[in-house]
Design a protein around this motif. Sequence first.
Motif, PDB file in Angstrom:
ATOM      1  N   LEU A 107       0.835  -1.202   0.000  1.00  0.00           N
ATOM      2  CA  LEU A 107       0.000   0.000   0.000  1.00  0.00           C
ATOM      3  C   LEU A 107       0.868   1.250   0.000  1.00  0.00           C
ATOM      4  N   LYS A 108       1.862   1.259   0.854  1.00  0.00           N
ATOM      5  CA  LYS A 108       2.757   2.418   0.943  1.00  0.00           C
ATOM      6  C   LYS A 108       3.579   2.575  -0.334  1.00  0.00           C
ATOM      7  N   ARG A 109       4.000   1.461  -0.910  1.00  0.00           N
ATOM      8  CA  ARG A 109       4.795   1.525  -2.135  1.00  0.00           C
ATOM      9  C   ARG A 109       3.986   2.133  -3.285  1.00  0.00           C
ATOM     10  N   VAL A 110       2.732   1.707  -3.423  1.00  0.00           N
ATOM     11  CA  VAL A 110       1.876   2.250  -4.483  1.00  0.00           C
ATOM     12  C   VAL A 110       1.603   3.731  -4.241  1.00  0.00           C
ATOM     13  N   GLU A 111       1.337   4.112  -3.001  1.00  0.00           N
ATOM     14  CA  GLU A 111       1.099   5.522  -2.687  1.00  0.00           C
ATOM     15  C   GLU A 111       2.336   6.369  -2.974  1.00  0.00           C
ATOM     16  N   SER A 112       3.517   5.891  -2.584  1.00  0.00           N
ATOM     17  CA  SER A 112       4.733   6.683  -2.807  1.00  0.00           C
ATOM     18  C   SER A 112       5.078   6.748  -4.288  1.00  0.00           C
ATOM     19  N   GLU A 113       4.855   5.672  -5.027  1.00  0.00           N
ATOM     20  CA  GLU A 113       5.112   5.687  -6.470  1.00  0.00           C
ATOM     21  C   GLU A 113       4.160   6.656  -7.169  1.00  0.00           C
ATOM     22  N   ASP A 114       2.906   6.663  -6.747  1.00  0.00           N
ATOM     23  CA  ASP A 114       1.935   7.587  -7.327  1.00  0.00           C
ATOM     24  C   ASP A 114       2.338   9.028  -7.036  1.00  0.00           C
ATOM     25  N   HIS A 115       2.798   9.280  -5.810  1.00  0.00           N
ATOM     26  CA  HIS A 115       3.256  10.621  -5.436  1.00  0.00           C
ATOM     27  C   HIS A 115       4.468  11.023  -6.283  1.00  0.00           C
ATOM     28  N   ARG A 116       5.396  10.101  -6.478  1.00  0.00           N
ATOM     29  CA  ARG A 116       6.586  10.375  -7.285  1.00  0.00           C
ATOM     30  C   ARG A 116       6.201  10.703  -8.733  1.00  0.00           C
ATOM     31  N   LEU A 117       5.250   9.961  -9.293  1.00  0.00           N
ATOM     32  CA  LEU A 117       4.807  10.223 -10.666  1.00  0.00           C
ATOM     33  C   LEU A 117       4.117  11.572 -10.791  1.00  0.00           C
ATOM     34  N   LYS A 118       3.321  11.936  -9.782  1.00  0.00           N
ATOM     35  CA  LYS A 118       2.676  13.254  -9.800  1.00  0.00           C
ATOM     36  C   LYS A 118       3.712  14.370  -9.780  1.00  0.00           C
ATOM     37  N   GLN A 119       4.721  14.216  -8.928  1.00  0.00           N
ATOM     38  CA  GLN A 119       5.787  15.218  -8.857  1.00  0.00           C
ATOM     39  C   GLN A 119       6.518  15.324 -10.193  1.00  0.00           C
ATOM     40  N   ALA A 120       6.792  14.198 -10.825  1.00  0.00           N
ATOM     41  CA  ALA A 120       7.484  14.199 -12.124  1.00  0.00           C
ATOM     42  C   ALA A 120       6.633  14.892 -13.187  1.00  0.00           C
ATOM     43  N   ARG A 121       5.312  14.641 -13.166  1.00  0.00           N
ATOM     44  CA  ARG A 121       4.428  15.317 -14.134  1.00  0.00           C
ATOM     45  C   ARG A 121       4.425  16.823 -13.901  1.00  0.00           C
ATOM     46  N   ARG A 122       4.409  17.228 -12.636  1.00  0.00           N
ATOM     47  CA  ARG A 122       4.427  18.669 -12.336  1.00  0.00           C
ATOM     48  C   ARG A 122       5.721  19.306 -12.810  1.00  0.00           C
ATOM     49  N   ARG A 123       6.852  18.630 -12.555  1.00  0.00           N
ATOM     50  CA  ARG A 123       8.143  19.170 -13.025  1.00  0.00           C
ATOM     51  C   ARG A 123       8.184  19.262 -14.544  1.00  0.00           C
ATOM     52  N   ALA A 124       7.677  18.246 -15.227  1.00  0.00           N
ATOM     53  CA  ALA A 124       7.661  18.255 -16.688  1.00  0.00           C
ATOM     54  C   ALA A 124       6.770  19.373 -17.210  1.00  0.00           C
ATOM     55  N   GLN A 125       5.652  19.583 -16.549  1.00  0.00           N
ATOM     56  CA  GLN A 125       4.750  20.652 -16.967  1.00  0.00           C
ATOM     57  C   GLN A 125       5.414  22.016 -16.785  1.00  0.00           C
ATOM     58  N   ARG A 126       6.129  22.189 -15.673  1.00  0.00           N
ATOM     59  CA  ARG A 126       6.838  23.451 -15.456  1.00  0.00           C
ATOM     60  C   ARG A 126       7.929  23.648 -16.501  1.00  0.00           C
ATOM     61  N   ARG A 127       8.631  22.584 -16.849  1.00  0.00           N
ATOM     62  CA  ARG A 127       9.691  22.689 -17.860  1.00  0.00           C
ATOM     63  C   ARG A 127       9.132  23.050 -19.218  1.00  0.00           C
ATOM     64  N   ARG A 128       7.944  22.515 -19.539  1.00  0.00           N
ATOM     65  CA  ARG A 128       7.340  22.844 -20.839  1.00  0.00           C
ATOM     66  C   ARG A 128       6.984  24.316 -20.921  1.00  0.00           C
ATOM     67  N   SER A 129       6.621  24.914 -19.802  1.00  0.00           N
ATOM     68  CA  SER A 129       6.242  26.329 -19.834  1.00  0.00           C
ATOM     69  C   SER A 129       7.464  27.242 -19.724  1.00  0.00           C
ATOM     70  N   VAL A 130       8.582  26.764 -19.211  1.00  0.00           N
ATOM     71  CA  VAL A 130       9.773  27.585 -19.027  1.00  0.00           C
ATOM     72  C   VAL A 130      10.461  27.947 -20.337  1.00  0.00           C
ATOM     73  N   PRO A 131      10.623  27.037 -21.308  1.00  0.00           N
ATOM     74  CA  PRO A 131      11.343  27.411 -22.522  1.00  0.00           C
ATOM     75  C   PRO A 131      10.768  28.625 -23.238  1.00  0.00           C
ATOM     76  N   ALA A 132       9.473  28.790 -23.233  1.00  0.00           N
ATOM     77  CA  ALA A 132       8.879  29.963 -23.874  1.00  0.00           C
ATOM     78  C   ALA A 132       9.360  31.230 -23.176  1.00  0.00           C
ATOM     79  N   ASN A 133       9.438  31.217 -21.867  1.00  0.00           N
ATOM     80  CA  ASN A 133       9.919  32.378 -21.124  1.00  0.00           C
ATOM     81  C   ASN A 133      11.397  32.606 -21.373  1.00  0.00           C
TER      82      ASN A 133
END
Length: 174
Positions: free
Chosen positions: A133-159
């Motif tokens: 249970l903890k492993r699935v929760e932590s993996e899901d949290h890690r994937l969410k963080q990675a998606r957020r970082r990727a989304q921020r990177r996609r918006s940064v190059p334009a700036n």
Amino acid sequence: MADSSGFRRTRPAAVGDWRERAECARFYAASPVWADRMWTFEDAAGDDPVDPVPRTMARRICESCPVRLECLADATAGGIQYGLFGGFRRNQRRALGNMAESDGVTVYSRSGEDLDARIQAFRDWLRKHPEALKRVESEDHRLKQARRRAQRRRSVPANRASAQTAGDVPALFQ
């Protein structure tokens, strides 16, 4: 189809069913609309984002629920697609089911195995593997963080591109 407690039935309820002891059953009795926002509402098309505040509250309630594993096993083995069961979303339940399957537990029916037996076997596996249970929760949290970082990177190059262009203008005229 949900019953009066908000649970979708994968089979007829037994006398003394675990659903009667679920923490969320009190919320469905008090306010079915609010409880739907917390546990069962999930847009199949993905067009309408789920409100994170009620979902976070629902997860906290599920964490302390005395029948959390029964709920999780029933929804996973029963193939319920949408909603929060046992504090887990569909993709998290699928990950847990796949982990149990890789350990030799039949969670998903491929040839008509008895649903009750699959639910009980998966619930027993969950009890023996609380770290899953903890492993699935932590993996899901890690994937969410990675998606957020990727989304921020996609918006940064334009700036950065506009900043570099503005910075390069004086160099062009020297």
